[in-house]
Design a protein around this motif. Structure first.
Motif, PDB file in Angstrom:
ATOM      1  N   GLN A 197       1.924   8.921  -6.378  1.00  0.00           N
ATOM      2  CA  GLN A 197       2.112  10.320  -5.986  1.00  0.00           C
ATOM      3  C   GLN A 197       3.619  10.586  -5.868  1.00  0.00           C
ATOM      4  OE1 GLN A 197      -1.668  10.615  -6.258  1.00  0.00           O
ATOM      5  NE2 GLN A 197      -0.806  12.381  -5.268  1.00  0.00           N
ATOM      6  N   PRO A 198       4.364  10.552  -6.980  1.00  0.00           N
ATOM      7  CA  PRO A 198       5.827  10.688  -6.900  1.00  0.00           C
ATOM      8  C   PRO A 198       6.298  11.983  -6.263  1.00  0.00           C
ATOM      9  CG  PRO A 198       5.052  10.914  -9.175  1.00  0.00           C
ATOM     10  CD  PRO A 198       3.896  10.421  -8.374  1.00  0.00           C
ATOM     11  N   SER A 199       5.474  13.030  -6.308  1.00  0.00           N
ATOM     12  CA  SER A 199       5.898  14.284  -5.695  1.00  0.00           C
ATOM     13  C   SER A 199       6.005  14.168  -4.173  1.00  0.00           C
ATOM     14  CB  SER A 199       4.924  15.410  -6.057  1.00  0.00           C
ATOM     15  OG  SER A 199       3.606  15.109  -5.630  1.00  0.00           O
ATOM     16  N   LEU A 200       5.428  13.119  -3.589  1.00  0.00           N
ATOM     17  CA  LEU A 200       5.538  12.897  -2.152  1.00  0.00           C
ATOM     18  C   LEU A 200       6.997  12.673  -1.759  1.00  0.00           C
ATOM     19  CD1 LEU A 200       4.358  12.415   0.643  1.00  0.00           C
ATOM     20  CD2 LEU A 200       3.774  10.096  -0.058  1.00  0.00           C
ATOM     21  N   ILE A 201       7.775  12.045  -2.637  1.00  0.00           N
ATOM     22  CA  ILE A 201       9.196  11.820  -2.347  1.00  0.00           C
ATOM     23  C   ILE A 201       9.902  13.149  -2.127  1.00  0.00           C
ATOM     24  CG2 ILE A 201      11.378  10.959  -3.280  1.00  0.00           C
ATOM     25  CD1 ILE A 201       9.612   8.705  -2.585  1.00  0.00           C
ATOM     26  N   SER A 202       9.628  14.140  -2.993  1.00  0.00           N
ATOM     27  CA  SER A 202      10.315  15.433  -2.884  1.00  0.00           C
ATOM     28  C   SER A 202       9.862  16.198  -1.645  1.00  0.00           C
ATOM     29  CB  SER A 202      10.082  16.271  -4.142  1.00  0.00           C
ATOM     30  OG  SER A 202       8.721  16.638  -4.269  1.00  0.00           O
ATOM     31  N   GLU A 203       8.641  15.934  -1.165  1.00  0.00           N
ATOM     32  CA  GLU A 203       8.193  16.585   0.066  1.00  0.00           C
ATOM     33  C   GLU A 203       9.012  16.095   1.263  1.00  0.00           C
ATOM     34  OE1 GLU A 203       4.059  16.651   0.968  1.00  0.00           O
ATOM     35  OE2 GLU A 203       3.475  16.763  -1.145  1.00  0.00           O
ATOM     36  N   LEU A 204       9.347  14.803   1.242  1.00  0.00           N
ATOM     37  CA  LEU A 204      10.057  14.220   2.365  1.00  0.00           C
ATOM     38  C   LEU A 204      11.571  14.286   2.200  1.00  0.00           C
ATOM     39  CD1 LEU A 204       7.742  11.107   2.818  1.00  0.00           C
ATOM     40  CD2 LEU A 204       7.693  13.249   4.093  1.00  0.00           C
ATOM     41  N   LEU A 231      -2.843  11.394   2.547  1.00  0.00           N
ATOM     42  CA  LEU A 231      -3.031   9.978   2.210  1.00  0.00           C
ATOM     43  C   LEU A 231      -2.311   9.090   3.218  1.00  0.00           C
ATOM     44  CD1 LEU A 231      -2.618  10.162  -1.656  1.00  0.00           C
ATOM     45  CD2 LEU A 231      -4.679   9.404  -0.463  1.00  0.00           C
ATOM     46  N   LEU A 232      -1.091   9.474   3.590  1.00  0.00           N
ATOM     47  CA  LEU A 232      -0.359   8.693   4.582  1.00  0.00           C
ATOM     48  C   LEU A 232      -1.013   8.802   5.959  1.00  0.00           C
ATOM     49  CD1 LEU A 232       3.369   9.445   3.648  1.00  0.00           C
ATOM     50  CD2 LEU A 232       1.942   7.522   2.949  1.00  0.00           C
ATOM     51  N   LYS A 233      -1.516   9.994   6.277  1.00  0.00           N
ATOM     52  CA  LYS A 233      -2.202  10.185   7.557  1.00  0.00           C
ATOM     53  C   LYS A 233      -3.428   9.280   7.663  1.00  0.00           C
ATOM     54  CE  LYS A 233      -4.642  13.790  10.202  1.00  0.00           C
ATOM     55  NZ  LYS A 233      -5.037  15.226  10.229  1.00  0.00           N
ATOM     56  N   LEU A 234      -4.122   9.096   6.544  1.00  0.00           N
ATOM     57  CA  LEU A 234      -5.334   8.275   6.545  1.00  0.00           C
ATOM     58  C   LEU A 234      -5.037   6.844   6.981  1.00  0.00           C
ATOM     59  CD1 LEU A 234      -8.354   8.035   5.907  1.00  0.00           C
ATOM     60  CD2 LEU A 234      -7.731   7.578   3.519  1.00  0.00           C
ATOM     61  N   LEU A 237       0.829  -1.199   0.000  1.00  0.00           N
ATOM     62  CA  LEU A 237       0.000   0.000   0.000  1.00  0.00           C
ATOM     63  C   LEU A 237       0.869   1.256   0.000  1.00  0.00           C
ATOM     64  CD1 LEU A 237      -2.870   1.108   0.162  1.00  0.00           C
ATOM     65  CD2 LEU A 237      -2.749   0.875   2.640  1.00  0.00           C
ATOM     66  N   PHE A 238       1.916   1.268   0.815  1.00  0.00           N
ATOM     67  CA  PHE A 238       2.808   2.425   0.860  1.00  0.00           C
ATOM     68  C   PHE A 238       3.477   2.653  -0.483  1.00  0.00           C
ATOM     69  CE2 PHE A 238       2.830   1.884   5.552  1.00  0.00           C
ATOM     70  CZ  PHE A 238       2.514   3.189   5.879  1.00  0.00           C
ATOM     71  N   TYR A 239       4.018   1.600  -1.082  1.00  0.00           N
ATOM     72  CA  TYR A 239       4.743   1.771  -2.332  1.00  0.00           C
ATOM     73  C   TYR A 239       3.796   2.174  -3.450  1.00  0.00           C
ATOM     74  CZ  TYR A 239       8.007  -0.564   0.640  1.00  0.00           C
ATOM     75  OH  TYR A 239       8.789  -0.888   1.713  1.00  0.00           O
ATOM     76  N   ARG A 240       2.562   1.704  -3.365  1.00  0.00           N
ATOM     77  CA  ARG A 240       1.558   2.106  -4.350  1.00  0.00           C
ATOM     78  C   ARG A 240       1.301   3.613  -4.250  1.00  0.00           C
ATOM     79  NH1 ARG A 240      -4.261  -0.930  -4.781  1.00  0.00           N
ATOM     80  NH2 ARG A 240      -5.307   0.487  -6.214  1.00  0.00           N
TER      81      ARG A 240
END
Length: 276
Positions: free
Chosen positions: A14-21, A140-143, A6-9
Motif C-alpha cells: 500500500q505505497p500510498s500509505l507513505i504519502s498519507e503519513l 490495516l495498521l489499526k487492525l 508485517l509492517f514493511y509488507r
C-alpha cells in the motif's frame, strides 16, 4: 521481527500509505526497499525507502517498534547518521516511525527533540483505536493493535470497503497475514472461516500462494527423501537438510535424476552441480 516484516509488507503493498503519513511524498511515488547494514557498528536499518526517478524527494528511514526499548531512539538516529556518512548521502531525508503507544519507553527524546519535531513523523497505533473515519490504509495498521474480540469485525470492514476484485484480494492478503500474527494458535483454515470470504478468490492472494508453495515443497521433499532412503539407506542429517531446502523445481529435477543414481556419491555430485 515477525511484526517488523508485517509492517514493511503493508507499506510495500500500500505505497500510498507513505504519502498519507508524509504529505510531501506523492501518492504515486514508487520506492526501492532495502535493509542496509551500517558497517561500523553492524547496525541494521530496518527499512530504507528510496524514491525512484526523483532525487528531489527525501529518503525515508522507516521503522516499526512495538515493544519498549530504552535504546531505541539512540540506535535509530545513530544508524541513520552512520548511514548518511558511510554512503556519502547528499539528499534530504525523513524518518517515519510506527509505534505502539505514546507512553512506550523508547529512551530519552531530549537529545533528538529537534529531529523528532521536524524530521521524523511518528504514528502511534493506539491513537487509531478511537478513530472511526480513517482511510483503508490506516485501517490495516489499526487492525494490528485492535483487541482480538473486535479484530474480526474490523477485518471484515476493511474487506467490505474494497472497490475492485484486485483491491479485495490485495487487502485480503494483508488481513490474513495480520490475523495469523494475532492468532498464532489458529490454523489457516480457521483464520479463513473467521472472515467473510464470500466474494474472494483466496487462491489468488499471495498469502494463500505462499502457504500452497510450502505445502507442495514439503510433500515433494518427503517423497524424494523416501525414495533416496529406500535406495541408499537413511540419509545423513546434512543431506536431508539440503534436500528439504530445495525449491520445488529442483526437487522435481532431483526426483527424476535419482532414478539413475548408483550410490550416494551421485547425490552429492548432483548437489555440487546444482549449487547455483
Amino acid at each position: 521481527m515477525k511484526t517488523d516484516k508485517l509492517f514493511y509488507r503493508i507499506f510495500l503493498n500500500q505505497p500510498s500509505l507513505i504519502s498519507e503519513l508524509l504529505p510531501e511524498i506523492p501518492p504515486d511515488c514508487e520506492f526501492d526497499y532495502s535493509a542496509p547494514v551500517v558497517k561500523e557498528k553492524e547496525l541494521r536499518l530496518d527499512g530504507l525507502l528510496t524514491p525512484m526517478d526523483n532525487d528531489d524527494l527525501p529518503l525515508v528511514f522507516l521503522e516499526a517498534q512495538m515493544q519498549k526499548d530504552s535504546d531505541f531512539y539512540s540506535r535509530y538516529f545513530g544508524g541513520i547518521f552512520i548511514y548518511l556518512h558511510q554512503y556519502k548521502v547528499s539528499r534530504h531525508w525523513r524518518g517515519l516511525l510506527i509505534l505502539n503507544h505514546r507512553n512506550q519507553d523508547l529512551g530519552s527524546e531530549i537529545p533528538y527533540q529537534d529531529l523528532l519535531n521536524n524530521r521524523v513523523q511518528r504514528l502511534f497505533l493506539s491513537d487509531l483505536l478511537n478513530q472511526e473515519n480513517i482511510t483503508g490504509n490506516l485501517a490495516l495498521l489499526k487492525l494490528i493493535v485492535t483487541p482480538k474480540k473486535q479484530a474480526v469485525s474490523e477485518a471484515n470492514k476493511i474487506l467490505e470497503n474494497a472497490k475492485t476484485q484486485a483491491e479485495f484480494n490485495q487487502k485480503l492478503d494483508l488481513v490474513e497475514a495480520i490475523l495469523v500474527n494475532k492468532f498464532p494458535q489458529l490454523t489457516i483454515e480457521e483464520i479463513q472461516k473467521m472472515i467473510n470470504l464470500r466474494e474472494a478468490d483466496i487462491t489468488q492472494t499471495r498469502f494463500y500462494q505462499q502457504v500452497l508453495e510450502i505445502g507442495r515443497n514439503e510433500g515433494e521433499s518427503n517423497m524424494v527423501i523416501r525414495q533416496l532412503n529406500r535406495r541408499f539407506g537413511n540419509l545423513s542429517t546434512t543431506l536431508e537438510a539440503k534436500v528439504r531446502s530445495l525449491p520445488i523445481n529442483q526437487l522435481e529435477s532431483l526426483g527424476e535424476a535419482l532414478l539413475d543414481f548408483q550410490d550416494i556419491t551421485d547425490l552429492e555430485n548432483w548437489f555440487m552441480n546444482h549449487e547455483n
